[in-house]
Scaffold this motif. Sequence first.
Motif, PDB file in Angstrom:
ATOM      1  N   ILE A 140       0.839  -1.209   0.000  1.00 41.72           N
ATOM      2  CA  ILE A 140       0.000   0.000   0.000  1.00 41.72           C
ATOM      3  C   ILE A 140       0.869   1.253   0.000  1.00 41.72           C
ATOM      4  O   ILE A 140       0.617   2.207  -0.754  1.00 41.72           O
ATOM      5  N   ASP A 144       1.144   4.300  -2.812  1.00 46.17           N
ATOM      6  CA  ASP A 144       1.020   5.701  -2.409  1.00 46.17           C
ATOM      7  C   ASP A 144       2.241   6.506  -2.858  1.00 46.17           C
ATOM      8  O   ASP A 144       2.106   7.610  -3.400  1.00 46.17           O
ATOM      9  N   ASP A 155      -7.569   9.933  -2.997  1.00 40.69           N
ATOM     10  CA  ASP A 155      -8.036   9.396  -1.718  1.00 40.69           C
ATOM     11  C   ASP A 155      -7.776   7.897  -1.692  1.00 40.69           C
ATOM     12  O   ASP A 155      -8.269   7.151  -2.556  1.00 40.69           O
ATOM     13  N   LEU A 156      -7.011   7.449  -0.706  1.00 32.85           N
ATOM     14  CA  LEU A 156      -6.716   6.036  -0.520  1.00 32.85           C
ATOM     15  C   LEU A 156      -7.731   5.448   0.453  1.00 32.85           C
ATOM     16  O   LEU A 156      -7.860   5.917   1.584  1.00 32.85           O
ATOM     17  N   LYS A 157      -8.437   4.417   0.000  1.00 30.21           N
ATOM     18  CA  LYS A 157      -9.444   3.762   0.839  1.00 30.21           C
ATOM     19  C   LYS A 157      -9.055   2.294   1.020  1.00 30.21           C
ATOM     20  O   LYS A 157      -8.712   1.613   0.054  1.00 30.21           O
ATOM     21  N   ILE A 158      -9.130   1.818   2.256  1.00 31.07           N
ATOM     22  CA  ILE A 158      -8.685   0.467   2.599  1.00 31.07           C
ATOM     23  C   ILE A 158      -9.815  -0.281   3.297  1.00 31.07           C
ATOM     24  O   ILE A 158     -10.514   0.276   4.153  1.00 31.07           O
ATOM     25  N   TYR A 250      -4.973   7.628   4.849  1.00 29.99           N
ATOM     26  CA  TYR A 250      -5.960   6.695   4.316  1.00 29.99           C
ATOM     27  C   TYR A 250      -7.288   6.835   5.046  1.00 29.99           C
ATOM     28  O   TYR A 250      -7.376   7.433   6.123  1.00 29.99           O
ATOM     29  N   PHE A 268      -7.613  -2.454  -1.266  1.00 26.56           N
ATOM     30  CA  PHE A 268      -7.531  -0.985  -1.267  1.00 26.56           C
ATOM     31  C   PHE A 268      -7.752  -0.438  -2.661  1.00 26.56           C
ATOM     32  O   PHE A 268      -7.540  -1.124  -3.670  1.00 26.56           O
ATOM     33  N   GLU A 269      -8.178   0.812  -2.716  1.00 25.57           N
ATOM     34  CA  GLU A 269      -8.397   1.521  -3.978  1.00 25.57           C
ATOM     35  C   GLU A 269      -7.987   2.975  -3.787  1.00 25.57           C
ATOM     36  O   GLU A 269      -8.062   3.511  -2.678  1.00 25.57           O
ATOM     37  N   VAL A 270      -7.559   3.610  -4.882  1.00 26.36           N
ATOM     38  CA  VAL A 270      -7.201   5.030  -4.847  1.00 26.36           C
ATOM     39  C   VAL A 270      -8.035   5.756  -5.891  1.00 26.36           C
ATOM     40  O   VAL A 270      -8.088   5.347  -7.061  1.00 26.36           O
ATOM     41  N   GLN A 280     -11.096   6.000 -10.386  1.00 27.19           N
ATOM     42  CA  GLN A 280     -10.209   5.039  -9.733  1.00 27.19           C
ATOM     43  C   GLN A 280      -8.949   4.861 -10.575  1.00 27.19           C
ATOM     44  O   GLN A 280      -9.007   4.529 -11.749  1.00 27.19           O
ATOM     45  N   CYS A 282      -6.045   3.213  -9.065  1.00 24.57           N
ATOM     46  CA  CYS A 282      -5.243   2.127  -8.496  1.00 24.57           C
ATOM     47  C   CYS A 282      -6.143   1.221  -7.668  1.00 24.57           C
ATOM     48  O   CYS A 282      -7.063   1.702  -6.998  1.00 24.57           O
TER      49      CYS A 282
END
Length: 409
Positions: A140, A144, A155-158, A250, A268-270, A280, A282
């Motif tokens: 992750i 980033d 925005d990184l979402k996990i 995150y 996770f997605e960015v 999106q 990543c």
Amino acid sequence: MTVNKPRGTRDFLPADTARRRYVESIMRNVARNWGYSEIITPTFEHLDLFTLKSGEGIVGELYNFTDKGGREMTLRPELTAPVMRLYVNELQSFPKPLKLFYFENCFRYERPQKGRFREFWQFGVELIGSGKPDSDAEVIALADAMLKAAGVKGDLKIGNLAVIRTLLSGLEPEIVSKVMRLVDKKEYAGLEGLLEEIGAEEQLKSDLFHLIKLEGRYILPDVKEIVGNLPELVSFEKTLKLLDAYGVDYTLDFGIARGLDYYTGMVFEVYAEGLGAQKQVCGGGSYQLIKLFGGGDVPSTGFGIGFDRIMEICPLTPPAPKTLVLISKPDVHHEAIRFANELRKHVPVHIDLMERNFKAQFSYANTINADYVVIVGEKELEAGKLTLRDMVSGEQELLTLEEIIEKVS
């Protein structure tokens, strides 16, 4: 007859190509500095490689064909499966973890639209052989770091699929797959309809909708209220603390499902700024695929970055190299070529290839916005020097070849 490029593909002109190569090189350097090694897999693979991973339904999205030997083949639609196949074929005896990256073109037969093409480029990373929190955190943090190096803000979402899978453990596997796909697409009306159709208990429906709409930095206590203190959540908390140590910003989002059955835990997605609906850039997580392709039960973690989407919003531009045009008359053209050979060790050099006269060569230098012109003439050769003209300031000097190299390189 004019032949146009195929639908869903692009031509990249010199300026576009230079910019893409520049950003690509930055991302490659980040991966190398984190200890990852680049690999290359074939552009086409056996069709089975992808139907094993994604089911027969994927065939409609592929550029597949029967080769002259009667074998069912396809252009690769993605790169995770080829890397897993490469691991099983070539790398099982190598020390773990294996840290690999790739940058290649992929092909999907789908309707072209903004940000989506039939030929597209993917930058990806696979860490094979470790399922520990440190591995998840590093992958992750690397994603980033790559995006930041490319100047992309997002925005990184996990999330963690162990939670939703625990909640759905009483359902049939095919129903779980359908639920995961609906959650991934955020088709909540369709999800509610499916749960009604299978006669799901009200508590399950309530808990599921509560879970997938949980989002924030500090929501783990709420998650534990729904599913209890799962062992997977203990490991997940370690991953999050490691990300804090990496300085990664995150948000937790337990509505991330990735829509693919092989993801097992952390996902996770960015989502990047400035891309509209297709934002999106990543996505990744921890997964088990190697056993499917004939290897052992080996944990892996990886991600893919949509390079084409990155390039839509990336603010970086490559530093322009100084360009030099070497001008000469026909009687000293051979000497000019020898000087060009030396100068090309230090700076891009153009020489006349069109048998233009002296004035036309100058005009060409202006047309291509050359930074310098070097004039090779009889007088210069007699003096053992060359004339260097700065095309921006208009100043010119009589200098030795070594002095010119020092000045322009």
